[in-house]
Structures are given as C-alpha cells and as structure tokens.
Design a protein around this motif. Structure first.
Motif, PDB file in Angstrom:
ATOM      1  N   ASN A  14       0.900  -1.297   0.077  1.00 20.40           N
ATOM      2  CA  ASN A  14      -0.028  -0.074   0.040  1.00 20.40           C
ATOM      3  C   ASN A  14       0.837   1.326   0.177  1.00 20.40           C
ATOM      4  O   ASN A  14       0.476   2.177  -0.645  1.00 20.40           O
ATOM      5  N   MET A  15       2.120   1.391   0.498  1.00 18.67           N
ATOM      6  CA  MET A  15       2.869   2.325   0.413  1.00 18.67           C
ATOM      7  C   MET A  15       3.322   2.634  -0.811  1.00 18.67           C
ATOM      8  O   MET A  15       3.568   3.683  -1.279  1.00 18.67           O
ATOM      9  N   GLY A 123      -1.606   1.457   9.223  1.00 16.30           N
ATOM     10  CA  GLY A 123      -2.121   0.055   9.086  1.00 16.30           C
ATOM     11  C   GLY A 123      -2.853   0.022   7.738  1.00 16.30           C
ATOM     12  O   GLY A 123      -2.463   0.644   6.806  1.00 16.30           O
ATOM     13  N   VAL A 124      -3.803  -0.747   7.787  1.00 14.73           N
ATOM     14  CA  VAL A 124      -4.657  -0.856   6.450  1.00 14.73           C
ATOM     15  C   VAL A 124      -5.419   0.362   6.030  1.00 14.73           C
ATOM     16  O   VAL A 124      -5.723   0.327   4.722  1.00 14.73           O
ATOM     17  N   TRP A 125      -5.346   1.416   6.750  1.00 10.36           N
ATOM     18  CA  TRP A 125      -6.083   2.741   6.341  1.00 10.36           C
ATOM     19  C   TRP A 125      -5.000   3.549   5.653  1.00 10.36           C
ATOM     20  O   TRP A 125      -5.649   4.665   5.253  1.00 10.36           O
ATOM     21  N   GLY A 126      -3.780   3.285   5.886  1.00  9.70           N
ATOM     22  CA  GLY A 126      -2.756   4.333   5.259  1.00  9.70           C
ATOM     23  C   GLY A 126      -2.841   4.655   3.841  1.00  9.70           C
ATOM     24  O   GLY A 126      -2.659   5.681   3.449  1.00  9.70           O
ATOM     25  N   LEU A 127      -3.108   3.477   2.941  1.00 13.89           N
ATOM     26  CA  LEU A 127      -3.365   3.932   1.587  1.00 13.89           C
ATOM     27  C   LEU A 127      -3.997   5.132   1.341  1.00 13.89           C
ATOM     28  O   LEU A 127      -3.761   5.947   0.620  1.00 13.89           O
ATOM     29  N   GLU A 128      -5.352   4.972   1.986  1.00 11.25           N
ATOM     30  CA  GLU A 128      -6.200   6.450   1.655  1.00 11.25           C
ATOM     31  C   GLU A 128      -5.738   7.802   2.468  1.00 11.25           C
ATOM     32  O   GLU A 128      -6.155   8.597   2.155  1.00 11.25           O
ATOM     33  N   ASN A 129      -5.596   7.255   3.812  1.00 14.40           N
ATOM     34  CA  ASN A 129      -5.560   8.472   4.804  1.00 14.40           C
ATOM     35  C   ASN A 129      -4.256   8.972   5.019  1.00 14.40           C
ATOM     36  O   ASN A 129      -3.810   9.943   5.709  1.00 14.40           O
TER      37      ASN A 129
END
Length: 303
Positions: A14-15, A123-129
């Motif tokens: 995601n990063m 976490g899993v929210w980093g891609l968008e946030n």
C-alpha cells in the motif's frame, strides 16, 4: 526510477501504491511473486532480484525495506550491503528494535552506505488516509527523504517528523505502540464494565457512537471500535486471544533499563500475555490453593 520498495506485503504494497499515485517511479521486489504482479498493473517496475537493483536504480539509490523485524531484515540488509554502493541510502520502515537499527547503520556506514529508520503507523487505512512517519537519521538524509515522506504522510506538512538521529525513529514508534496498547486496554476494560452492568442495558454501539463526538476520549481507536460494535456487540465469533507484535515488550524493557514507571503500558502487555496462555496453569493453581486453605469448591474443566 525514484526508489525501490523491498517487501510488498499489505503495508509495503500500500505504501508503494501511494507513492505510485503521487507520481514516483517505484521499483519493487518481494519473495512472493504474486505480490509483485499485483502491483505491476498499477505501474510498479518489478525487480527480478536484489542484485538487479544496482543496474535498475540510478545512483545514488534509495531502497526502502518493509520487512518483519529479525532475521528477514538482517539477511536482506546483508545482501544489500554487497549490492549497493557508497552514497546509496537504505531505509528500514519495519517495526525493528531501535538498537538493531543503530547497529545496522554502523555496519553499513563502514561501506559508505547511508541508513535511516522510519517508524510507520497507519495500518490498512494508510493507503487512503496517509501514514504517520517518524524518521531517524542525519539532517542530510532527512532532506533527501523529505519528498517521499511528504507523499506518504496524510498531508505534505503534517503527520511526519524527523525525530532525531538513527534509532530515534524506531524508538519513537516503539513508544507509540506502547501507548496504543494502553489506550486499547482502557477502552476494552471500560466497555466490558458497561456491558456487565446488566440493569442499565447499555447499547454499546449507540454509546460509543455518541462518545465519538465532543467527548474527551474521542479518537480513531474509538471510531474503529464503534464501527465494529454497530454490527456485532456480542463478539461471539471472536477468540479472546490478543497477539503482541514485540514493540510493547521492547517498550517495557526500555522502561526497566531507564527506571521509568509505565504501569498502564506494562499491565496492558501482561494482559495480552494472559490472553495467549491456553493452559491457564496459574489460574488453575490459584483455584487449587483456595480449595486447600479454605475448602472452596473447584469447577472442573468441562463445567
């Protein structure tokens, strides 16, 4: 090509996606070929091996590792030390122990290779946030990495910090995770107390939703908790086992070394240990002791 991302699991992948969306050229490598293929369609350039990095990345090279702490990171850095050249930069963005980061930086410095440690949260929210980023490294390295950090962070001017010299990034992330343990434990204990007060019939979904607005304890953790409770308050399908990633342990050990009291974080770590104990031998012993000195009844395991 701007940089290489080594380790394309959930966080690293995601990063890489966030950097690609920001216009960076990203070269990727992972032992799991399916992780690489999933990102090629989004613009990632696949590296066939670590050795290939030298020819595929222009000097001075920037290589970002998102690997589990321990042997995997250690072995990869040893390989990279034989691939990279003086002036190249390696960033460890995994949850490594800060003393390991200091040692690794010193070892790479003998070859003229720069090193930085970056604590990464999101976490899993980093891609968008976006990701919270804590950098440990020299001022020169911080300036070199600034464009990447600004792209990964929630916004270019917030959510990332040059925390200090090498080791400071992973130390800050270690303490961050220790605080996280304590916050999670407080929420869990409080909500459990509310649930056990049967006479009031608390609707935990409605209550936590209300707490999200205007209260002192509003937080992202509360947001996520309220979101889950809205669909399931009984948690009947959830096993009462809480894993610990290691950073809570490092935080407590560091506190012991420094003589700094952190009772809330320490107790939250021990609670996780207790949840992982399938034998519950100490609790069984307590029941036996109580029977022996007081004649109290003991429940059998099948009861």
């Amino acid at each position: 090509m701007d940089l290489a991302m080594i380790g394309l699991g959930r966080m690293g992948g995601n990063m890489a996606r966030r950097l690609l969306r920001a216009g960076f050229g990203v070269l990727g490598y992972d032992q799991a070929s399916e992780a690489v293929r999933a990102l090629e369609a989004e613009g990632l350039v696949a590296a066939p091996s670590l050795e290939a990095l030298r020819g595929l990345l222009p000097a001075p090279r920037t290589v970002w590792l998102m690997l589990p702490a321990g042997a995997i990171t250690e072995n990869t850095l040893s390989e990279l030390a034989n691939v990279l050249e003086p002036g190249d930069l390696v960033i460890d963005g995994g949850n490594a122990y800060y003393k390991d980061s200091q040692r690794r930086a010193a070892r790479l410095a003998e070859r003229g290779i720069l090193f930085a440690d970056v604590g990464v949260s999101g976490g899993v929210w980093g891609l968008e946030n976006g990701y919270g980023l804590m950098l440990g490294g020299t001022p020169e390295v911080a300036r070199r990495l600034e464009p990447v950090l600004r792209a990964l962070a929630p916004s270019p001017d917030s959510g990332w910090v040059h925390a200090g010299p090498v080791g400071a990034g992973h130390f800050a992330k270690m303490v961050h995770n220790g605080i996280e343990y304590g916050m999670m434990q407080a929420l869990a204990e409080g909500l459990n107390l509310l649930r056990k007060k049967r006479e009031f019939g608390f609707d935990l979904a409605r209550l936590t939703e209300a707490w999200r607005h205007g209260t002192v304890i509003r937080s992202w953790l509360l947001d996520l908790t309220a979101q889950y409770l809205a669909s399931d308050q009984d948690l009947g399908d959830i096993a009462p086992v809480v894993a610990d990633s290691g950073e809570g342990r490092w935080t407590v050990l560091e506190a012991v070394e420094l003589g700094v009291p952190i009772p809330v974080i320490t107790q939250s770590l021990f609670t996780r240990f207790e949840s992982q104990d399938e034998e519950d031998y100490d609790e069984r012993l307590l029941a036996v002791m109580r029977k022996m000195f007081g004649g109290h009844g003991v429940r059998k395991a099948q009861d």
